[in-house]
Design an enzyme around this catalytic site. Structure first.
Site, PDB file in Angstrom:
ATOM      1  N   ARG A 113       9.165  10.874 -30.516  1.00 14.14           N
ATOM      2  CA  ARG A 113       7.721  11.110 -30.660  1.00 14.14           C
ATOM      3  C   ARG A 113       6.937   9.802 -30.638  1.00 14.14           C
ATOM      4  O   ARG A 113       5.760   9.789 -30.272  1.00 14.14           O
ATOM      5  CB  ARG A 113       7.465  11.898 -31.944  1.00 14.14           C
ATOM      6  CG  ARG A 113       7.809  11.183 -33.232  1.00 14.14           C
ATOM      7  CD  ARG A 113       7.990  12.135 -34.412  1.00 14.14           C
ATOM      8  NE  ARG A 113       9.185  12.946 -34.250  1.00 14.14           N
ATOM      9  CZ  ARG A 113       9.525  13.923 -35.093  1.00 14.14           C
ATOM     10  NH1 ARG A 113       8.758  14.186 -36.142  1.00 14.14           N
ATOM     11  NH2 ARG A 113      10.618  14.628 -34.880  1.00 14.14           N
ATOM     12  N   LYS A 122      22.911   8.176 -36.678  1.00 19.17           N
ATOM     13  CA  LYS A 122      23.434   9.526 -36.528  1.00 19.17           C
ATOM     14  C   LYS A 122      24.922   9.560 -36.906  1.00 19.17           C
ATOM     15  O   LYS A 122      25.623   8.552 -36.753  1.00 19.17           O
ATOM     16  CB  LYS A 122      23.312   9.999 -35.076  1.00 19.17           C
ATOM     17  CG  LYS A 122      21.915  10.209 -34.547  1.00 19.17           C
ATOM     18  CD  LYS A 122      21.985  10.639 -33.092  1.00 19.17           C
ATOM     19  CE  LYS A 122      20.597  10.822 -32.493  1.00 19.17           C
ATOM     20  NZ  LYS A 122      19.916  12.008 -33.040  1.00 19.17           N
TER      21      LYS A 122
END
Length: 505
Positions: free
Chosen positions: A352, A278
């Protein structure tokens, strides 16, 4: 904070401050029902005093009025409740009361230090005429007084809260409010904790303490047991960190419970993005990426305390997503729990993966309903902003029921679809699925939901809550919501369990 119920009149309440409500009208702030004796004690000058001080009645506005010895409390705090179309005697939505109570308590405690004397005594003379209103005022006040003090050198200032109410079941309503506030405060504490102090093993230790205190069953799988069990998603995400992952399973199993609810929460204790790193600015709040797991833990604590007659199982898949030398790579293929293979195209789509393992494993529990909750996608924030979470489901009736539960719990959620045609974007050339489609950014929140749906047991009703925005408030406090961790979705999960116990769901 301590919470009490009293039938004392507001002008006689033994307190340092008494909180009253005012509504917004064209000619300024107007006191709500229940402030008559305060007005009389002030010689009928309450409305004029509010006008002189410039009070508008805008929601969350707090106007302080010295009582001048005319009340037992030396200070009156008039909190705005916004516009009320039906006048000052109208019934108020519980969320309006929660926010007003929270704003008042937060304002009164703001800037107060622990060395300023005894606990501040706050009496709340907001509308509390029945069970719902008493519970709303009590919960809002407790949540508004929250303070995270772990890293402060001094203790928090204390507060004693008294709800002035005449409802016959006021004590029961206040007790439930205390249970919910304790649960939300636990979640906020966990989310606000620095990530070096809440690695997966420490989150598991905190869960073990909650289980011991609450009478919950608990099982914790370490990295070796995860490998033996085939939990490829959790292991893949956690393999880049020196702090190995954990899978925490909690169980509330009252005798005779006929139905089973599974709750699963994303527990990424820090998300660097892994090798798909990120930007630095995007990592600042990533200690909050375990908000879903924290919400499940808080909800399990409350469900046990309320002794709800429904079997509830909570899964907390916990991992730290780091770019170490052993980290998973884009193009790696993981074998998930149950055998489905996933090509990892982006290591920052990690939530996920851990949730998929937990959802697939829950098939062994024969769940009637599965609810997962996660700070899953930036797309949720783009679509719905920072204050509203998303609800997706494989059953429209369940989606609507979760929405209704969230509304009654006082949490803003919005229904979103799971378009079947988007499933094609999850196809991989080398595995059963990809974790993130290569093409475009459109529909990212929905595609993440479709990925999770692929792991839901075929006979279970399932809903997915994406709380990427509401879980962490990096703006100014408002209502009963502090800066930092908010405890989002905790109350909704408890309400869903309550609705199952009551036969509404």
């Amino acid at each position: 904070m301590t919470l009490h119920i009293s039938e004392a009149s507001p002008h006689l309440a033994a307190a340092d401050a008494v909180v009253i409500g005012v509504i917004k009208q064209e000619n300024g702030a107007v006191p709500v029902s229940g402030t008559k004796d305060v007005d009389e004690a002030l010689g009928g000058a309450l409305a004029q005093t509010l006008a002189t001080l410039g009070a508008t009645g805008e929601a969350g506005e707090v106007t302080r009025i010295p009582s001048g010895g005319r009340l037992a409390a030396p200070l009156i705090a008039a909190v705005g409740m916004g516009a009320a179309a039906d006048g000052s005697d109208a019934a108020f939505d519980p969320e309006v009361l929660r926010r007003a109570a929270g704003a008042a308590v937060r304002s009164l405690l703001q800037g107060r230090s622990a060395g300023s004397g005894a606990d501040m005594r706050i009496a709340l003379a907001l509308p509390a005429r029945d069970h719902a209103e008493v519970g709303a005022v009590a919960l809002g006040a407790l949540l508004g007084g929250y303070a995270f003090r772990r890293y402060r050198t001094g203790p928090a200032p204390g507060a004693s809260l008294t709800v002035l109410a005449h409802a016959g079941d006021a004590a029961q309503a206040a007790q439930r409010a205390q249970v919910l506030a304790d649960a939300v405060s636990l979640v906020r504490d966990l989310v606000n904790t620095g990530p070096s102090d809440l690695v997966p093993a420490e989150l598991a230790a905190r869960a073990e303490q909650v289980a011991a205190d609450s009478g919950l069953g608990i099982t914790v799988l370490d990295e070796d047991e995860l490998a033996a069990g085939g939990y490829g998603g959790i292991l893949g995400v956690g393999q880049g960190s020196v702090h190995p992952p954990r899978l925490i399973r909690l169980e509330h199993a009252p005798e005779g419970a006929a139905r089973t609810l599974v709750l699963a929460g994303k527990g990424i204790t820090f998300d660097s993005g892994g090798l798909s790193l990120k930007p630095a600015k995007s990592m600042v709040t990533m200690k909050s990426d375990m908000s879903g797991a924290a919400a499940v833990l808080g909800a399990m604590q409350a469900i046990a305390a309320l002794a709800l007659p429904v079997r509830v199982i909570g899964y907390l898949p916990a991992a730290e997503n780091m770019p170490g030398g052993a980290a998973q790579r884009p193009s790696d293929v993981l074998t998930m729990f149950g055998g489905t293979t996933v090509e990892v195209t982006n290591t920052d789509a990690e939530g996920r993966l851990v949730l998929a393992d937990a959802i697939a494993a829950s098939a062994a529990d024969s769940p009637d309903i599965i609810i997962d909750v996660a700070t899953l996608t930036g797309a949720q924030v783009v679509a719905l902003g920072r204050l509203v979470g998303a609800v997706m489901a494989n059953d429209d009736g369940l989606r609507d029921a979760v929405m209704d539960a969230a509304r009654r719990a006082g949490e803003a959620m919005w229904p979103m679809p799971l378009p079947a045609e988007l499933s094609k974007s999850l196809e991989s050339a080398v595995a059963d699925l990809v974790n993130l489609p290569a093409e475009g950014r459109g529909g990212g929140m929905l595609i993440a939901g479709l990925f999770l749906q692929a792991f839901v047991p075929s006979d279970a009703r399932w809903a997915h809550l994406d709380i990427a925005g509401p879980a962490f408030n990096d703006s100014a406090p408002h209502g009963y919501t502090p800066k930092g961790g908010t405890g989002a979705a905790t109350r909704t999960l408890v309400q869903v369990a309550q609705d199952m116990a009551d036969g509404r769901l």
